[in-house]
Design an enzyme around this catalytic site. Structure first.
Site, mmCIF file in Angstrom:
data_model
loop_
_atom_site.group_PDB
_atom_site.id
_atom_site.type_symbol
_atom_site.label_atom_id
_atom_site.label_comp_id
_atom_site.label_asym_id
_atom_site.label_seq_id
_atom_site.Cartn_x
_atom_site.Cartn_y
_atom_site.Cartn_z
ATOM 1 N N GLU A 13 -0.450 -43.679 3.204
ATOM 2 C CA GLU A 13 -0.511 -42.225 3.131
ATOM 3 C C GLU A 13 0.830 -41.707 2.611
ATOM 4 O O GLU A 13 1.882 -41.984 3.188
ATOM 5 C CB GLU A 13 -0.806 -41.627 4.511
ATOM 6 C CG GLU A 13 -2.193 -41.972 5.017
ATOM 7 C CD GLU A 13 -2.464 -41.476 6.433
ATOM 8 O OE1 GLU A 13 -3.596 -41.033 6.691
ATOM 9 O OE2 GLU A 13 -1.541 -41.544 7.275
ATOM 10 N N ASN A 37 -5.502 -40.836 11.064
ATOM 11 C CA ASN A 37 -5.527 -40.575 12.502
ATOM 12 C C ASN A 37 -6.220 -39.265 12.831
ATOM 13 O O ASN A 37 -6.814 -39.108 13.900
ATOM 14 C CB ASN A 37 -4.105 -40.572 13.071
ATOM 15 C CG ASN A 37 -3.563 -41.977 13.240
ATOM 16 O OD1 ASN A 37 -4.318 -42.927 13.457
ATOM 17 N ND2 ASN A 37 -2.256 -42.135 13.123
ATOM 18 N N SER A 48 3.767 -42.437 11.861
ATOM 19 C CA SER A 48 2.311 -42.259 11.933
ATOM 20 C C SER A 48 1.940 -40.910 12.518
ATOM 21 O O SER A 48 0.791 -40.479 12.413
ATOM 22 C CB SER A 48 1.688 -43.364 12.791
ATOM 23 O OG SER A 48 2.192 -43.298 14.116
ATOM 24 N N HIS A 63 3.233 -43.649 5.141
ATOM 25 C CA HIS A 63 2.622 -44.241 6.338
ATOM 26 C C HIS A 63 1.742 -45.437 5.976
ATOM 27 O O HIS A 63 0.666 -45.284 5.388
ATOM 28 C CB HIS A 63 1.794 -43.195 7.088
ATOM 29 C CG HIS A 63 1.129 -43.734 8.307
ATOM 30 N ND1 HIS A 63 -0.113 -43.294 8.735
ATOM 31 C CD2 HIS A 63 1.521 -44.689 9.201
ATOM 32 C CE1 HIS A 63 -0.450 -43.969 9.825
ATOM 33 N NE2 HIS A 63 0.521 -44.806 10.118
#
Length: 497
Positions: free
Chosen positions: A157, A195, A124, A145
């Site tokens: 991702e 994120n 991540s 991810h």
């Protein structure tokens, strides 16, 4: 090249923890023979048992047939060693989030799998490029991810490292579609897409709290009711765990060499030290009983009403609907209503030649139907605030009263979200479409950052940021070039280059 739709696809998962189990489940459900390995004895077997229980619950809910469960579980095979992953066309690692451990794993996998086997990391936050550099064939190493829980959050991702070859991420993209997830492509940068994009919502809300503008519950109410988020930033921190949220904030800030837009808040560190982590400890910003937050009561509105009102044009229709009759010029006893974009009550009152002691501001950006935000200046008289509050709440719509803040609460938080999103596409980390798709699926925002900016108006978002930048004189609020150019051109923020 790997044909990810081949009927005899063999996939491997290294690591049988929470994420690994979820990845095994979706791979097996899409028809792939799925081999699972974990260095801890018995962990892979426990993972298969856990998957059986999860699938059994879907049968109970009528979402899956018992025969489908049996077929899926037959596809899951336990590998006793890394050598057991040799038949795989693709291996996804889901081990501890430690770069040296992942590099070591990939180096060992390379000695066991075929030359055309893709090695994908579920990291991540770690560099895919750094992992690939430990391999003799770095072109087949990519990021993959997933989000927890993997079978529910249907987004992944697909990350291109600096050395990743296109065929590898093309195959992973096709594979994601095969097991029913939405793949979003991105470059190997800190935080990838989701994120990274999340650096607007929580950090700016903490900044608002640290300035004493409003308490945490008021900030949550405004962002849920007025701005339309499904959960407020403080409720979100409690859900994720403040220790986790703060660690991500610090990591992103450091990895981007102390970019001011990502600066964490000093408020988090002592709360983490105190164990006020959220739901998992029973108390965070909210108190929890049996996993449910105890409500924070909102005080009832005052009964007072203003004798006379004056308002800027943006607020006249609302005040008339509430039964007021705005004056053409403010009389000495009038409550003066303003509606700034990006500015505070003090600055706006002085610019308009109004008495700040009799002036209040109402946030116009999100409409007035679900929640209204009323902002005072430091010297606005209490009786003026009470009268304005009473009038705004007289039709039953809730009102939040806050202290002076450039951009109120919702304006500044949403503008920050849009601005960070614009920076992501300006840096070519992801396409505009993939950015918005990733954020809506991964973070659950109402629309994505760019669509959010379009809905509110790019020029208005730019006005908020420019006013805040002028007030604070901080690079944290400098507008993204992507936003500035599209606002000037009257183009959608989703317009690619």
């Amino acid at each position: 090249m790997l044909d990810a739709n081949r009927s005899d696809l063999v996939a491997g998962v290294a690591g049988a923890g929470t994420m690994g189990r979820g990845i095994v489940q979706v791979l097996a459900q899409c028809g792939a023979r799925t081999l699972v390995f974990d260095a801890q004895p018995g962990a892979a077997r426990k993972a298969k048992d856990s998957i059986a229980q999860s699938l059994g619950k879907l049968v109970e809910k009528g979402r899956l047939g018992a025969a489908d469960v049996e077929i899926t579980l037959r596809r899951v095979e336990i590998a006793d060693s890394l050598e057991g992953l040799a038949p795989c066309h693709v291996v996804v690692e889901a081990i501890v989030e430690d770069l040296s451990a992942k590099r070591d794993l990939f180096a060992k996998l390379e000695r066991n799998v075929n030359d055309d086997c893709i090695l994908a990391s579920n990291t991540s936050s770690l560099s895919v490029t750094a992992m690939a550099a430990a391999c003799k064939r770095p072109g087949r190493v990519a990021g993959y991810h997933f989000f927890n829980p993997v079978p529910v959050l249907k987004i992944v991702e697909v990350v291109d490292g600096a050395l990743t070859e296109r065929w590898a991420t093309d195959a992973l993209t096709t594979l994601a579609k095969r097991f029913g997830h939405t793949p979003v492509r991105c470059k190997d940068t800190p935080g990838f897409i989701v994120n990274h994009a999340g650096r607007g919502f929580v950090p700016e809300s903490l900044r608002v709290l640290s300035e004493g503008v409003a308490d945490f519950a008021t900030i949550d109410r405004i962002l849920v009711d007025a701005a339309g988020f499904r959960i407020g930033p403080f409720g979100l921190m409690d859900l994720v765990g403040l220790d986790v949220a703060h660690a991500v904030m610090k990591s992103m800030y450091q990895q981007y060499y102390e970019e001011p837009k990502y600066r964490p808040s000093f408020l988090a560190e002592p709360r983490v030290a105190a164990g006020l982590l959220g739901r998992k400890t029973g108390q965070g910003w909210y108190r929890y009983r049996d996993g449910t937050a105890e409500p924070v009561n909102e005080a009832p509105p005052p009964k007072a009403l203003p004798q006379a009102v004056w308002a800027v044009p943006e607020l006249k229709e609302l005040l008339i609907e509430l039964g007021a009759k705005p004056e053409l010029k403010p009389s000495p006893e009038a409550v003066c209503f303003v509606a700034p974009l990006g500015a505070d009550t003090t600055t706006t009152a002085l610019e308009l030649g109004l008495d700040p002691a009799r002036t209040v501001a109402v946030d116009p950006l999100f409409g007035f139907t679900k929640r209204r935000t009323l902002m005072r200046s430091p010297i606005t008289k209490k009786e003026i605030v009470d009268a304005a509050h009473g009038l705004l709440a007289s039709d039953g719509v809730p009102v939040s009263v806050i202290k002076d803040s450039p951009g109120f609460v919702a304006q500044r938080v949403v503008a920050h979200i849009v601005n960070v999103g614009c920076d992501i596409v300006q840096m070519r980390i992801a396409t505009p479409e993939d950015l918005d798709r990733a954020v809506t699926l991964g973070l659950g925002y109402p629309p994505g950052p760019l669509a959010m900016g379009d809905a509110l108006g790019a020029k208005r978002i730019l006005a908020v940021l420019e006013a805040m930048h002028e007030f604070y004189q901080e690079p944290r609020y400098r507008p993204s070039p992507w936003l500035k150019r599209r606002a000037a051109l009257g183009a959608s923020l989703l317009t690619p280059e």
